[in-house]
Design a protein around this motif. Sequence first.
Motif, PDB file in Angstrom:
ATOM      1  N   LEU A 153       8.611  -0.885   4.345  1.00 56.48           N
ATOM      2  CA  LEU A 153       8.079   0.430   4.514  1.00 56.48           C
ATOM      3  C   LEU A 153       9.095   1.367   4.950  1.00 56.48           C
ATOM      4  CD1 LEU A 153       4.549  -0.253   5.996  1.00 56.48           C
ATOM      5  CD2 LEU A 153       5.212  -0.205   3.674  1.00 56.48           C
ATOM      6  N   GLY A 154      10.451   0.704   5.532  1.00 59.42           N
ATOM      7  CA  GLY A 154      11.365   1.742   5.817  1.00 59.42           C
ATOM      8  C   GLY A 154      12.741   1.320   5.756  1.00 59.42           C
ATOM      9  N   LEU A 155      12.977   0.718   4.518  1.00 58.75           N
ATOM     10  CA  LEU A 155      14.307  -0.057   4.120  1.00 58.75           C
ATOM     11  C   LEU A 155      15.315   1.230   3.962  1.00 58.75           C
ATOM     12  CD1 LEU A 155      15.238  -2.887   3.716  1.00 58.75           C
ATOM     13  CD2 LEU A 155      15.272  -2.559   1.025  1.00 58.75           C
ATOM     14  N   ARG A 156      15.014   2.208   3.432  1.00 57.12           N
ATOM     15  CA  ARG A 156      16.121   3.147   2.931  1.00 57.12           C
ATOM     16  C   ARG A 156      16.386   4.144   4.166  1.00 57.12           C
ATOM     17  NH1 ARG A 156      13.253   6.835  -1.285  1.00 57.12           N
ATOM     18  NH2 ARG A 156      12.500   4.867  -2.302  1.00 57.12           N
ATOM     19  N   HIS A 157      15.358   3.919   5.241  1.00 60.91           N
ATOM     20  CA  HIS A 157      15.557   4.862   6.590  1.00 60.91           C
ATOM     21  C   HIS A 157      16.551   3.911   7.297  1.00 60.91           C
ATOM     22  CE1 HIS A 157      12.786   7.607   5.127  1.00 60.91           C
ATOM     23  NE2 HIS A 157      11.858   6.598   5.027  1.00 60.91           N
ATOM     24  N   GLY A 173       0.729  -1.114  -0.099  1.00 60.15           N
ATOM     25  CA  GLY A 173      -0.048   0.140  -0.050  1.00 60.15           C
ATOM     26  C   GLY A 173       0.774   1.400  -0.076  1.00 60.15           C
ATOM     27  N   VAL A 174       2.296   1.171  -0.148  1.00 58.03           N
ATOM     28  CA  VAL A 174       2.944   2.375  -0.212  1.00 58.03           C
ATOM     29  C   VAL A 174       3.856   2.289  -1.538  1.00 58.03           C
ATOM     30  CG1 VAL A 174       5.033   3.396   1.005  1.00 58.03           C
ATOM     31  CG2 VAL A 174       3.336   2.305   2.415  1.00 58.03           C
ATOM     32  N   GLN A 175       3.852   3.641  -2.166  1.00 60.03           N
ATOM     33  CA  GLN A 175       4.554   3.836  -3.156  1.00 60.03           C
ATOM     34  C   GLN A 175       6.080   4.498  -2.953  1.00 60.03           C
ATOM     35  OE1 GLN A 175       3.936   7.106  -6.433  1.00 60.03           O
ATOM     36  NE2 GLN A 175       2.793   5.229  -7.171  1.00 60.03           N
ATOM     37  N   GLU A 176       7.079   3.707  -3.562  1.00 63.72           N
ATOM     38  CA  GLU A 176       8.522   4.270  -3.535  1.00 63.72           C
ATOM     39  C   GLU A 176       8.923   4.319  -4.992  1.00 63.72           C
ATOM     40  OE1 GLU A 176      10.908   2.609  -0.010  1.00 63.72           O
ATOM     41  OE2 GLU A 176      10.240   0.760  -1.185  1.00 63.72           O
ATOM     42  N   VAL A 177      10.022   5.615  -5.101  1.00 62.30           N
ATOM     43  CA  VAL A 177      10.632   5.757  -6.101  1.00 62.30           C
ATOM     44  C   VAL A 177      11.909   5.277  -5.628  1.00 62.30           C
ATOM     45  CG1 VAL A 177      11.256   7.641  -7.852  1.00 62.30           C
ATOM     46  CG2 VAL A 177       8.957   7.716  -6.600  1.00 62.30           C
TER      47      VAL A 177
END
Length: 327
Positions: A146-150, A95-99
């Motif tokens: 939902l928070g990989l890049r963080h 349900g979340v869009q990432e670029v």
Amino acid sequence: MAVVFDTGSLARHERADAMATATAEEVAGADVRFTDPRAVHGRFEEWIFGPVRLLRAELSGLEVVRTSGHIRASPAGILSIARQSDGVRVHEHFGVQEVLTSGLCGALDTDTPFVSVTRGPSISVSLRISLDELGLPGGSVRAAALGLRHSPLHPMVSAFIADLVGRADEIESDSGATDIGGMCADLIRALVFSAAGGLAADGCGAALPGPLLLGQIESYLRSHLGCLDLTAAEVAAVHNISERQLYRLWADAGRSMRQWVIAERLELARRILSDPQHAGRTIGWVARTAGFRDASHFTRRFRAVYGVGPREWRVVTGATARGAGAE
């Protein structure tokens, strides 16, 4: 390396159907649509390291949709950590869009519906492993995605994947390939754990397997050998561990970080002295560039290891020039 699929060997009118089939098979079933069906191209390359599969995908613009129906018909149980190497991918998952742009990683659970879109040429590299092999607690993959890049581990993992694919042919044929696969599995587990917020309070770096973390620390140190003010506190902070953990890591490997850094600095100085491009540089300059504050101290260290002083080394290697500095 095995080339799993390559449109280059197909007639142009065959490429769209073949590419759609190959792409769908990579995720165990999906609907595939192309931005321009007349200009389809793609190539999949894979390497196997024990329990982990490394996949490089070079694609033209497309949209991949895996639905609940696809999952029911063909469950896969695979987690993919994919690094975008070139191009832009828009990923909708949970349900979340990432670029995802160059250098960014995304997590993909193939047994959860997703939509992945690239509007133009794209290159990505992914580490793929069975969820059963990882043995992660329920819900952790969703939280991580939902928070990989963080996660503080994200830059480390991105750099690791980029380095791994650059050396993949050499590593795959090495006797340690299976062990590398085990390290990859530990790294994926640590990243998911970190991104899901489950790391121990004493630092995210502690979740990495020791050999992998030590390798990352060595790479960092090599890139900062010329830094005269480099401290253990800085190295520990960069890798999200305490100084105590840093020294214990080296001790567990039976080595001294201080002695390792000195040896690497001397080797850097030796290479500089052997380079004709630097033949006119003073010994003091060489010492500072390699991370030594004092030229006399550097000269003593150099002589103790190589049996001759820096100036004599230049003579031996032929890298001399009029005006070269004295020791």
